[in-house]
Design an enzyme around this catalytic site. Structure first.
Site, PDB file in Angstrom:
ATOM      1  N   ARG A   1       0.705  -1.566  -0.184  1.00 47.19           N
ATOM      2  CA  ARG A   1       0.401   0.290  -0.110  1.00 47.19           C
ATOM      3  C   ARG A   1       0.701   1.478  -0.073  1.00 47.19           C
ATOM      4  O   ARG A   1       0.495   2.464   0.015  1.00 47.19           O
ATOM      5  CB  ARG A   1      -0.538   0.196   1.170  1.00 47.19           C
TER       6      ARG A   1
ATOM      7  N   TRP B   1       2.374   6.260   1.892  1.00 53.52           N
ATOM      8  CA  TRP B   1       2.800   6.492   0.566  1.00 53.52           C
ATOM      9  C   TRP B   1       2.372   8.120   0.626  1.00 53.52           C
ATOM     10  O   TRP B   1       1.674   8.562   0.920  1.00 53.52           O
ATOM     11  CB  TRP B   1       1.972   5.478  -0.578  1.00 53.52           C
TER      12      TRP B   1
ATOM     13  N   GLY C   1      -4.928   8.043   4.540  1.00 55.70           N
ATOM     14  CA  GLY C   1      -6.199   9.087   3.915  1.00 55.70           C
ATOM     15  C   GLY C   1      -5.796  10.490   3.951  1.00 55.70           C
ATOM     16  O   GLY C   1      -4.130  11.253   4.117  1.00 55.70           O
TER      17      GLY C   1
ATOM     18  N   GLU D   1      -2.846  -2.147 -21.882  1.00 52.31           N
ATOM     19  CA  GLU D   1      -2.973  -3.374 -20.771  1.00 52.31           C
ATOM     20  C   GLU D   1      -1.384  -4.253 -20.441  1.00 52.31           C
ATOM     21  O   GLU D   1      -0.497  -3.206 -19.626  1.00 52.31           O
ATOM     22  CB  GLU D   1      -3.390  -4.215 -19.608  1.00 52.31           C
TER      23      GLU D   1
ATOM     24  N   GLU E   1       5.355   0.436 -15.929  1.00 55.58           N
ATOM     25  CA  GLU E   1       5.556   0.632 -14.408  1.00 55.58           C
ATOM     26  C   GLU E   1       6.030  -0.353 -13.559  1.00 55.58           C
ATOM     27  O   GLU E   1       6.922   0.185 -12.793  1.00 55.58           O
ATOM     28  CB  GLU E   1       3.333   0.600 -13.635  1.00 55.58           C
TER      29      GLU E   1
ATOM     30  N   HIS F   1      -2.211   7.470 -37.368  1.00 51.67           N
ATOM     31  CA  HIS F   1      -2.188   8.453 -37.613  1.00 51.67           C
ATOM     32  C   HIS F   1      -1.301   9.275 -36.703  1.00 51.67           C
ATOM     33  O   HIS F   1      -1.677  10.157 -35.702  1.00 51.67           O
ATOM     34  CB  HIS F   1      -3.742   8.461 -36.964  1.00 51.67           C
TER      35      HIS F   1
ATOM     36  N   LYS G   1      -0.488  -0.723  -3.805  1.00 57.35           N
ATOM     37  CA  LYS G   1      -1.217  -0.954  -4.793  1.00 57.35           C
ATOM     38  C   LYS G   1      -2.552  -0.543  -5.178  1.00 57.35           C
ATOM     39  O   LYS G   1      -3.560  -0.789  -5.142  1.00 57.35           O
ATOM     40  CB  LYS G   1      -1.188  -2.258  -3.994  1.00 57.35           C
TER      41      LYS G   1
HETATM   42  O1  M6R Z   1      -8.067  -2.222  -6.697  1.00 56.94           O
HETATM   43  P1  M6R Z   1      -8.295  -1.281  -8.571  1.00 56.94           P
HETATM   44  O2  M6R Z   1      -8.661  -1.952  -9.214  1.00 56.94           O
HETATM   45  O3  M6R Z   1      -9.085  -0.488  -8.045  1.00 56.94           O
HETATM   46  O4  M6R Z   1      -6.598  -0.214  -9.192  1.00 56.94           O
HETATM   47  C1  M6R Z   1      -7.279   0.573 -10.280  1.00 56.94           C
HETATM   48  C2  M6R Z   1      -5.113   0.440 -10.744  1.00 56.94           C
HETATM   49  O5  M6R Z   1      -4.330   1.569  -9.084  1.00 56.94           O
HETATM   50  C3  M6R Z   1      -4.958  -0.647 -10.567  1.00 56.94           C
HETATM   51  O6  M6R Z   1      -5.352  -1.175 -11.566  1.00 56.94           O
HETATM   52  C4  M6R Z   1      -3.237  -0.237 -11.281  1.00 56.94           C
HETATM   53  O7  M6R Z   1      -3.236   0.287 -12.748  1.00 56.94           O
HETATM   54  C5  M6R Z   1      -2.786  -1.882 -11.035  1.00 56.94           C
HETATM   55  N1  M6R Z   1      -2.155  -2.157 -10.070  1.00 56.94           N
HETATM   56  C6  M6R Z   1      -1.578  -1.070 -12.371  1.00 56.94           C
HETATM   57  O8  M6R Z   1      -1.192  -2.732 -12.435  1.00 56.94           O
END
Ligand code: M6R
Length: 596
Positions: free
Chosen positions: A28, A74, A101, A470, A477, A493, A591
């Protein structure tokens, strides 16, 4: 973002519980970490950097404690630094606070406290909380009253925990950030997420927005904002702590890539009946067939949603996909009988939650497609369908993307009626076919060839379009290299200007997704000297134009992209591995993104 943990009890060593919890929560946020233990006074240790930096700062003989809290950060307010790491404390050092938060009114509170003579050490929004608490303590309030009063002043999102010098009680409160309590035999736990304490207990209570909790070794009391005791329900979590280990793999990401056959199997279990060619999702039994569908999601989940929307449109249901952060019901019409589907692995992504709350307000029927039982999305939507992928620890979403796609195929089929035989067969074969791709992939060799490329491009049409996006996201990342995904027809394009002999193009050329047209785009990049890696179920078609061919087994065209994506995951993983990147915890990312 950020993860918090808390424990009080005499069944376990407090320091062990906190450090184990933090390692389960590091996904996290991992730019700093800290702990506070109560042992007459407060012992606080915090360090910038990964958890290992905190570990090295701890006294060799361990630390005595009766209760404690911990945090993995984070950054949102203030850069990663020891001074900005949590726990934070007030001027008298009587309370330690951890927070996940954003406190939106922290500036006003800071000014108010500064006018009272309070001096702040950090750049964080959180530091106002211990100062508010200590001001109440100084005015004669007891710890619980001081905590409640301080939390009552906060606007924004928070999961907060506090411990006081000379006390074994942990206090907590929640608003729009996840917080779950764990009920053990010899003590009680709290955390942002269940894996943080699953090795100690599987009995949990999910705190609701506006609720407070008081944890003592022998008792947990949950109250509302007025202090009235709330009746809670205790749930038992099915996750096996073994699932969350690396099982001999170097990284969670590669372990989770290899778990995909099993994850897909779990998603299909008891939902697909091949003999009768039927698909039944029990959770959706009461869902009326919608007139139209709107998907809201972020990142990888958005790519899964693009795939799901295409499946629905093909079956005659108007379906749109929105980036959750751009979904605004004041601007986007939500016609009656619209189903709004939040696709979210964590079920806690702030952008997605905000979109779903907007949809609820607009009167839409909402459905959460999520991995996390009891998550905010699961609890706040009218319906929930679980993707059943099991815990995913690597920040890069891999197995959950596959499970989301499979769940969306089941959803599309559920709301549109009888699936074709080849569709059902395709689903049934999928776990074994993913295994075949994993076993036979040449991704490692290809990654070695292109690890120093300037950029990576991914192209595909129809079902493969979402996978092209994807593939590029995964590459960005975890390798920190430039990568872009395009609908193959768009290349000419504009993006074609970027193509050189140092920009490999990964082209998905598969049956049912306009292979001949994509082949035309392959020829365009090949003519400009770009290396081509074709991901295909038709080797002969692409071989003359490709430097490498990555094969996927033949199946129903709707499932080919799930197989193709496995090849792309492996490519990104091996490039990142060759470059020595921090694969499970890429820089700047977390995450679960619980801020908007
Ligand atoms: O938990 P979520 O699926 O809502 O998270 C959304 C994005 O933050 C998440 O899919 C992110 O793009 C991935 N960890 C990338 O691999």
């Amino acid at each position: 973002m950020c993860g918090i943990i808390g424990y009080t009890g005499d069944g376990n060593d407090v320091l062990d519980v906190l450090m184990t919890g933090l390692s389960g929560l590091e996904y996290r946020g991992y730019d700093s970490a800290g702990i506070a233990l109560t042992n007459g006074s407060l012992s606080i240790y915090k360090r910038q950097g990964e958890l290992s930096a905190l570990e090295s700062a701890l006294p060799e003989g361990g630390l005595d404690g009766e209760a404690g809290i911990g945090h993995t950060r984070w950054s949102t307010h203030g850069p990663p630094a020891d001074v900005n790491a949590h726990p934070h404390t007030g001027p008298d050092g009587n309370v330690a606070v951890v927070h996940n938060g954003i406190i939106e009114n922290y500036r006003a509170l800071r000014e108010e406290l500064a006018a009272d003579g309070h001096v702040f050490e950090s750049d964080t929004d959180t530091e106002v909380v211990p100062h508010l608490i200590e001001r109440e303590l100084a005015a004669g309030a007891d710890p619980e009253a001081a905590f409640r009063e301080a939390v009552g002043r906060l606007e924004g999102s928070y999961a907060i925990a506090a411990v006081f010098a000379g006390s074994e009680t942990v206090y907590a409160a929640r608003n729009e950030s996840p917080l779950v309590l764990g009920l053990g035999e010899d003590g009680h736990y709290l955390a942002s997420d269940v894996p943080a304490f699953i090795e100690y207990t599987d009995r949990v209570i999910y705190l609701e927005d506006g609720e407070f909790a008081r944890l003592d070794a022998d008792e947990v009391v949950v109250t509302d904002a007025d202090g009235t005791v709330v009746e809670t329900s205790v749930e038992t979590i099915a996750w096996d702590p073994e699932d969350a280990g690396k099982s001999g793999y170097d990284h969670y990401m590669i372990k989770e890539i290899h778990e995909q056959p099993d994850a897909i199997r779990k998603c299909l279990r008891e939902r697909v009946e091949e003999m009768t060619r039927s698909i039944t999702v029990e959770e959706l039994a009461n869902l009326d067939a919608p007139e139209s569908v709107q998907f809201v999601a972020c990142g990888t989940s958005y790519h899964a949603a693009l795939y799901g929307a295409r499946l629905l449109r093909e079956r005659g249901i108007p379906a749109q996909t929105f980036l959750a952060s751009e979904y605004d019901v004041d601007e986007i019409p939500v016609p009656p009988e619209t189903l709004v589907v939040g696709v979210t692995q964590s079920g806690e992504t702030a952008d997605t939650m905000s979109a779903l709350r907007g949809a609820n307000r607009a009167g839409a029927t909402t459905l959460a497609l999520t991995n996390v039982v009891g998550s905010s999305a699961a609890r706040e939507c009218d319906h929930v369908m679980y993707i059943r992928a099991g815990p995913e620890i690597g920040v890069a979403a891999t197995k959950t993307f596959a499970s989301q796609q499979v769940a969306l195929a089941l959803l599309a089929s559920t709301v549109t009626g009888a699936p074709s035989q080849s569709f059902v067969e395709g689903l049934r074969k999928l776990p074994d076919q993913v295994r075949t791709v994993l076993d036979d992939s040449s991704a490692r060799e290809i990654a070695e060839t292109y690890e120093r490329a300037d950029a990576y491009f991914f192209i595909g049409r129809k079902y493969n379009e979402a996978v092209a996006y994807e593939g590029a996201l995964k590459m960005k990342e975890i390798t920190y290299k430039h990568a872009e995904g395009f609908a193959a027809g768009e290349l000419k394009h504009g993006p074609l200007a970027l193509v050189t002999d140092r920009t490999p193009v990964f082209a998905m050329v598969t049956q049912g997704s306009k292979p001949q047209k994509t082949l035309g785009n392959v020829k365009e990049v090949e003519a400009r000297d770009a290396p081509v890696v074709a991901v295909t179920d038709s080797r002969e078609l692409v071989e003359p134009y490709a430097d490498f061919v990555m094969e996927v087994p033949e199946t129903h065209p709707a499932f080919t992209p799930i197989l193709a994506n496995v090849q792309l995951q492996l490519i990104s993983y091996w490039v990142a591995n060759r470059l020595g990147r921090s694969i499970d915890k890429p820089r700047n990312l977390a995450k679960s993104v619980t801020v908007e």
